[in-house]
Design an enzyme around this catalytic site. Structure first.
Site, short mmCIF file in Angstrom:
data_model
loop_
_atom_site.label_atom_id
_atom_site.label_comp_id
_atom_site.label_asym_id
_atom_site.label_seq_id
_atom_site.Cartn_x
_atom_site.Cartn_y
_atom_site.Cartn_z
N ASP A 293 0.93 -1.27 -0.21
CA ASP A 293 0.14 0.14 0.04
C ASP A 293 0.96 1.11 0.05
O ASP A 293 1.91 1.14 0.62
CB ASP A 293 -0.83 -0.09 1.02
CG ASP A 293 -1.83 1.15 1.10
OD1 ASP A 293 -2.29 1.65 0.04
OD2 ASP A 293 -2.56 1.36 2.51
N HIS A 294 0.39 2.25 -0.69
CA HIS A 294 1.00 3.66 -0.92
C HIS A 294 0.89 4.20 0.55
O HIS A 294 -0.55 4.23 0.90
CB HIS A 294 0.68 4.32 -1.87
CG HIS A 294 1.18 3.81 -3.19
ND1 HIS A 294 0.10 3.80 -4.38
CD2 HIS A 294 2.23 3.06 -3.52
CE1 HIS A 294 0.87 3.40 -5.15
NE2 HIS A 294 1.95 2.72 -5.06
N TYR A 473 -4.92 4.71 0.47
CA TYR A 473 -6.20 4.06 -0.08
C TYR A 473 -5.73 3.32 -1.37
O TYR A 473 -6.54 3.14 -2.36
CB TYR A 473 -7.31 4.91 -0.26
CG TYR A 473 -7.37 5.84 0.81
CD1 TYR A 473 -7.45 5.60 2.15
CD2 TYR A 473 -7.17 7.06 0.55
CE1 TYR A 473 -7.51 6.45 3.50
CE2 TYR A 473 -7.28 8.14 1.66
CZ TYR A 473 -7.22 7.59 2.89
OH TYR A 473 -7.43 8.76 3.72
N HIS A 474 -4.40 2.62 -1.43
CA HIS A 474 -4.15 1.97 -2.61
C HIS A 474 -3.63 0.39 -2.33
O HIS A 474 -2.50 0.13 -2.82
CB HIS A 474 -3.01 2.61 -3.31
CG HIS A 474 -3.22 4.12 -3.77
ND1 HIS A 474 -2.33 5.07 -4.11
CD2 HIS A 474 -4.53 4.76 -4.20
CE1 HIS A 474 -2.87 6.08 -4.42
NE2 HIS A 474 -4.22 5.92 -4.33
N PRO A 475 -4.52 -0.35 -1.61
CA PRO A 475 -4.14 -1.65 -1.20
C PRO A 475 -3.91 -2.63 -2.55
O PRO A 475 -4.86 -2.45 -3.29
CB PRO A 475 -4.87 -1.95 -0.11
CG PRO A 475 -6.37 -1.31 -0.40
CD PRO A 475 -5.53 0.09 -0.80
#
Length: 538
Positions: A293-294, A473-475
């Protein structure tokens, strides 16, 4: 038991595309099961309305990660879309594909057909890019991409100039030949309304007689005959129901729900499943593992010039921008909170950017209970410059806690768990301050509000970004793709290892994260995955 050719679990960024593509030729019947409800809500369709959906249980799973030592023990809020369109209906709409090298890395890891040259035509076919067609951009596709360069807040120009003064080139198109530099973000909207995957793909498909969409339908288990997936058990209105797939079951639940459903159905880490009383069909430790994730942070400043705070906070400003939006579908409410951004390298020796920038012409230091206070910002002129890492080396996991499908899984991000991630973030926040110190920005800054001028030492900067950073919110990668079941959950055709008639098509299959916002790549994965399915059922 009703039978459909294909059952798609999840109507999100990828699932909406899968359903549209599989139903387009009219040969196949498609059932889409969506746990959430309708996307026809004002604050879903209004682009800046996602501050209202950030905690709304009607459209948001509102997951919470485990307390994370890398984030100073904080338990991060993980919003995920629970409605038609999934997270594409509640996201920030920034349209970034990722770097060529990201996808070439996927291909080189043993996934033929997933290199950048293979995927560029897929990306272009998706898009209806307002900037026009060229070697990189697509025109005429289902999803409209808006060029916001004429609409951004005037303060954005100062940010762009300051970043160039700090040494970054101006980049007119982050989805063009190169990603490096600063510029205005393209966003997934059309005529002032959010262009979610549901609006672009699913709703047109729902007009076809061969597509059925069931909302409020929580998939609880995949049904098998031997080692073949043959259907889905789901709950709706408190009643358990079953449906059968004549051809394939496709899981498009996203990086949280896809591994969860596989594990509940007996596909996952053997010891975990046995401990929860779940019969193991296929033991695979990669299901739910390899979470990437980011992670990002904002630095916030008080300025001398008006920002969106002075327009969005007072009642008269709300009235003004509300009227502008309702009458003209324009103004601040028609945009993303991220007007501009960019990509840079924390070390000149790196071959490509490893950090992403965000500029927001407003600030939300003062919290507001129950929502993200985008529409009620701070009472003083504030703005933020943020950043997130593009390719973190930290790895986490998403595992079920019980055999109850309604129990939220255990999300363990392990943010900043490697020295590499800590070191590059330290360099990055120092560069962020360098941008703020450039003449174009410095002349209008009154003070740095967060973290504040007292935070100067490396130790203090690290402590600060551990305390204040969080998911952007980039999993991805919890059902990662690869040729070897020892290191992956699905094969290069997205078929679940060891099972027939079952695929996963969503961001969970990414072998590694992409450099930038993940929604465009998720939608591309839906299109590419559907093509793979259709090729096997020609």
């Amino acid at each position: 038991m009703q039978t459909y050719d294909f059952i798609v679990v999840g109507s999100g960024s990828a699932g909406s595309v899968v359903a549209e593509r599989l139903s387009a030729n009219g040969r196949f019947s498609v059932l889409v099961l969506e746990a959430g409800g309708t996307d026809r809500r004002f604050f879903v369709q209004m682009p800046l309305g996602y501050g209202k959906t950030f905690f709304d249980p009607a459209v948001n799973w509102n997951y919470k990660a485990e307390p994370d030592p890398g984030l100073a023990g904080n338990a991060d809020h993980w919003p995920r879309g629970k409605l038609l369109g999934g997270s594409s209906s509640i996201n920030a709409m920034v349209w970034i594909r990722g770097q060529r090298e990201d996808f070439d890395d996927w291909r080189d890891a043993g996934n033929p057909g997933w290199g950048f040259d293979d995927l560029l035509p897929v990306f272009k076919a998706i898009e209806d890019n307002e900037a026009g067609a060229d070697a990189w951009r697509g025109r005429g596709g289902p999803l409209h991409v808006t060029d916001c360069s004429a609409s951004v807040h005037p303060l954005t120009r100062r940010y762009l100039k300051a970043a160039q003064e700090a040494g970054l080139p101006f980049n007119p198109d982050f989805n063009g030949a190169s990603q490096e530099g600063v510029g205005v973000y393209q966003i997934s909207t059309k005529n002032g309304r959010r262009m979610s995957a549901a609006r672009a793909f699913l709703r047109p498909a729902m007009k076809r007689g061969n597509v059925r969409v069931e909302t409020g339908a929580l998939a609880t288990r995949i049904l098998f005959e031997g080692r073949r997936a043959v259907g889905i058990e789901y709950e709706k209105n408190g009643r358990s129901q079953s449906v059968r797939a004549a051809r394939e079951v496709i899981i498009s639940g996203g990086s949280v729900n896809s591994p969860q459903l596989l594990q509940l159905s007996g596909i996952g880490p053997t010891d975990l499943l046995k401990s929860l009383g779940i019969e193991v069909l296929v033991g695979n430790d990669n299901v739910g593992a390899n979470l990437q994730d980011h992670v990002g942070i904002n630095y916030t400043f008080k300025g001398k010039e008006p920002t969106l705070n002075q327009l969005l906070r007072p009642w008269w400003g709300k009235l003004l921008v509300g009227a502008q939006y309702l009458l003209l579908r324009s103004g601040p409410l028609s945009l993303s909170m991220n007007n501009a951004g960019g990509f840079f390298r924390t070390d000149p020796a790196l071959s490509r950017p490893n950090m992403q920038l965000y500029f927001q012409a407003f600030s939300t230091v003062i919290p507001k209970s129950g929502e993200r206070p985008i529409l009620t910002p701070d009472p003083w002129p504030g703005f933020s410059i943020g950043l997130s890492n593009c390719r973190p080396t930290s790895r986490g996991s998403i595992m079920i806690r019980s055999n109850n499908p309604r129990d939220y899984p255990k999300i363990v991000p392990n943010a900043f768990s490697t020295e590499t991630d800590v070191a590059e973030m330290l360099t990055a926040v120092k560069f962020l301050r360098r941008i703020a110190a450039m003449p174009s920005m410095a002349e209008i800054i009154v003070e740095e509000v967060l973290p504040g001028p007292s935070i100067t030492s490396d130790a203090d900067l690290i402590q600060d970004f551990r305390k204040r950073s969080g998911t952007v919110y980039h999993p991805v990668s919890t059902c990662r793709m690869g040729p070897d079941p020892a290191t992956s959950a699905v094969d290069p055709k997205l078929r679940v290892h060891g099972i027939d008639g079952l695929r996963v098509i969503d961001a969970s299959i990414f072998p590694n994260n992409v450099s930038g916002n993940t929604n465009a790549a998720s939608i591309m994965t839906g299109a590419k995955g559907a093509d793979l399915v259709l090729a096997d059922h020609a």
